[in-house]
Design an enzyme around this catalytic site. Sequence first.
Site, PDB file in Angstrom:
ATOM      1  N   LYS A  76       0.735  -1.467   0.475  1.00  0.00           N
ATOM      2  CA  LYS A  76      -0.117   0.029  -0.037  1.00  0.00           C
ATOM      3  C   LYS A  76       1.222   1.266  -0.290  1.00  0.00           C
ATOM      4  O   LYS A  76       2.523   1.139   0.503  1.00  0.00           O
ATOM      5  CB  LYS A  76      -1.175   0.078   1.092  1.00  0.00           C
ATOM      6  CG  LYS A  76      -1.919   0.867   1.647  1.00  0.00           C
ATOM      7  CD  LYS A  76      -2.635   0.670   2.176  1.00  0.00           C
ATOM      8  CE  LYS A  76      -3.865   1.966   3.019  1.00  0.00           C
ATOM      9  NZ  LYS A  76      -4.654   2.135   4.153  1.00  0.00           N
ATOM     10  N   SER A 151      -9.409   2.110   2.898  1.00  0.00           N
ATOM     11  CA  SER A 151      -8.910   2.433   2.513  1.00  0.00           C
ATOM     12  C   SER A 151      -8.008   1.767   1.285  1.00  0.00           C
ATOM     13  O   SER A 151      -7.179   2.354   0.543  1.00  0.00           O
ATOM     14  CB  SER A 151      -8.184   3.674   2.894  1.00  0.00           C
ATOM     15  OG  SER A 151      -7.305   3.094   3.670  1.00  0.00           O
ATOM     16  N   SER A 175      -9.726  -0.693   6.995  1.00  0.00           N
ATOM     17  CA  SER A 175      -9.598  -0.340   5.703  1.00  0.00           C
ATOM     18  C   SER A 175      -8.061  -1.653   4.876  1.00  0.00           C
ATOM     19  O   SER A 175      -7.708  -1.686   4.070  1.00  0.00           O
ATOM     20  CB  SER A 175      -8.687   0.561   5.790  1.00  0.00           C
ATOM     21  OG  SER A 175      -9.042   1.993   5.239  1.00  0.00           O
TER      22      SER A 175
HETATM   23  N1  GLN Z   1     -13.231   4.005   6.477  1.00  0.00           N
HETATM   24  C1  GLN Z   1     -12.819   4.104   7.409  1.00  0.00           C
HETATM   25  C2  GLN Z   1     -11.969   6.091   7.476  1.00  0.00           C
HETATM   26  O1  GLN Z   1     -12.117   6.569   6.412  1.00  0.00           O
HETATM   27  C3  GLN Z   1     -11.406   3.886   8.045  1.00  0.00           C
HETATM   28  C4  GLN Z   1     -10.498   3.732   6.999  1.00  0.00           C
HETATM   29  C5  GLN Z   1      -8.996   3.069   7.737  1.00  0.00           C
HETATM   30  O2  GLN Z   1      -9.645   2.915   8.076  1.00  0.00           O
HETATM   31  N2  GLN Z   1      -7.938   3.332   7.264  1.00  0.00           N
HETATM   32  O3  GLN Z   1     -11.808   6.576   8.549  1.00  0.00           O
END
Ligand code: GLN
Length: 488
Positions: A76, A151, A175
């Site tokens: 990532k 994400s 994410s």
């Molecule tokens: N969807 C969640 C957010 O927008 C979690 C994102 C994540 O785990 N990085 O914060």
Amino acid sequence: MSEWSLAALRAGLSDRTFSARELAEHFLNRIHTQDAAINSFITVTPDEALAAADAADARLAAGERGALLGIPYAHKDIFCTAGIRTTCGSKMLGDWLAPYDATVHRQLTAAGAVLLGKTNMDEFAMGSSNENSAFGAVKNPWDLAAVPGGSSGGSAAAVAARFVPLATGTDTGGSIRQPAAYCGITGIKPTYGRVSRFGMIAYASSLDQGGAMAASAEDCAVLLSAMAGHDPRDSTSSTMPVPDFAGTLNQPLAGLRVGVPRQWFTGGLDATVAARIETAIAELEALGMTRVAIDLPDAELALAAYYLLAPAEASSNLSRFDGVRFGYRCAAPQDLNDLYERSRSEGFGAEVQRRILIGTYALSAGYYDAFYGRAQRARRLIAAHFAQALSQCDVIAGPVAPTVAFDLGAHRQDPATMYLEDIYTIPVNLAGLPALSVPVGFVGQRPVGMQLIGAAFTEDRLLAVAHQYQQRTDFHRQIPAAFREGAA
Ligand code: GLN
């Protein structure tokens, strides 16, 4: 070759049926010819990959063997890699070169794994659909009209399309698990502190945790074993010894209690998703586990607390991107305030700016106790409820997300409905617990994931449950038609 398990790839490398260079070339070729359809990579690094593959071949030729020696993977694009740009999905860091490697990257490099590139992601890991990337949205390989989740959507889509056998991800509120579920792969977010955060660009430091994504739990176990471990450069890194997660996959499960949270199967959960998860829980019972009902009453509270705490921490973490020291700087600033203002409003996307505004407001004098203080108290309550639930069961099973992958653009006008996608994953981060997503079927052509949650530092057991479930099912071996070997 791209459809093989890690064990099969390792066997081929060991008996020299193919070289690490041939393996890297094979996967690079898949990325090169097919990634345009899904946009899962931000940066592909063929030169560095082939050099790393040659180095792995030299070690293999000298008789060395290792779980990841010569195995291709992707990061990532939130993990710092010296010499290869690290963008975090943002224009702010569009051409930024980190001066050092993340600890996770050092560990994987030492293991001889071969990095093929950096995967697409929501900007600064904020999002649940991968539509917030400055490098364009990622598409779901199962259905190009659907989001891959976020994400870590680029990592999930790249594994699902078999562009890489393994990828890293990070999980602040879901994410790793949510994109794994949406893309039909396996993904594990370990206990907070298990994997070093050094060199992993910070979103919300008290919640962020790196983890592993792969087709199967077995392959996740191998990757996680290499990523985990104490790091003196991360003050929240745990000193707990790291078991060989691949060696404990067949531990006995009979008699374990699987807790099913009553509250998670009512309300917003899609009925078809619920049905797939029920079937999967029945498989766990067939493995000798006993089902018990448990209570986790505060998913809504968790969501509210998270969307204060995460933006609050983000507003502080992201203050370093000021146009002076890192990344993007606006053209021809008039004065210092103009430099800050325009660099940040031009460099950050809309969702990141929204979070910075919420977080700065929540932390501002006079509001701190009303918002941040209360959210911290809610967090403690949630952790206590998990502790209570886990005194009544050994593993919690439930949904990862209320729906399967939604259509691209579906939530674009309404960030609050997007936030609801995280309702079952966010509580786990607030409690710091390990959890994974395992593929349990499809609704139409879109995959469904089941979440397994355990007490702190029981990753071995979660992986064992997922692995033994995968010995009885083949959802994790399914590959989207357009990306099968031989497909155009
Ligand atoms: N969807 C969640 C957010 O927008 C979690 C994102 C994540 O785990 N990085 O914060």
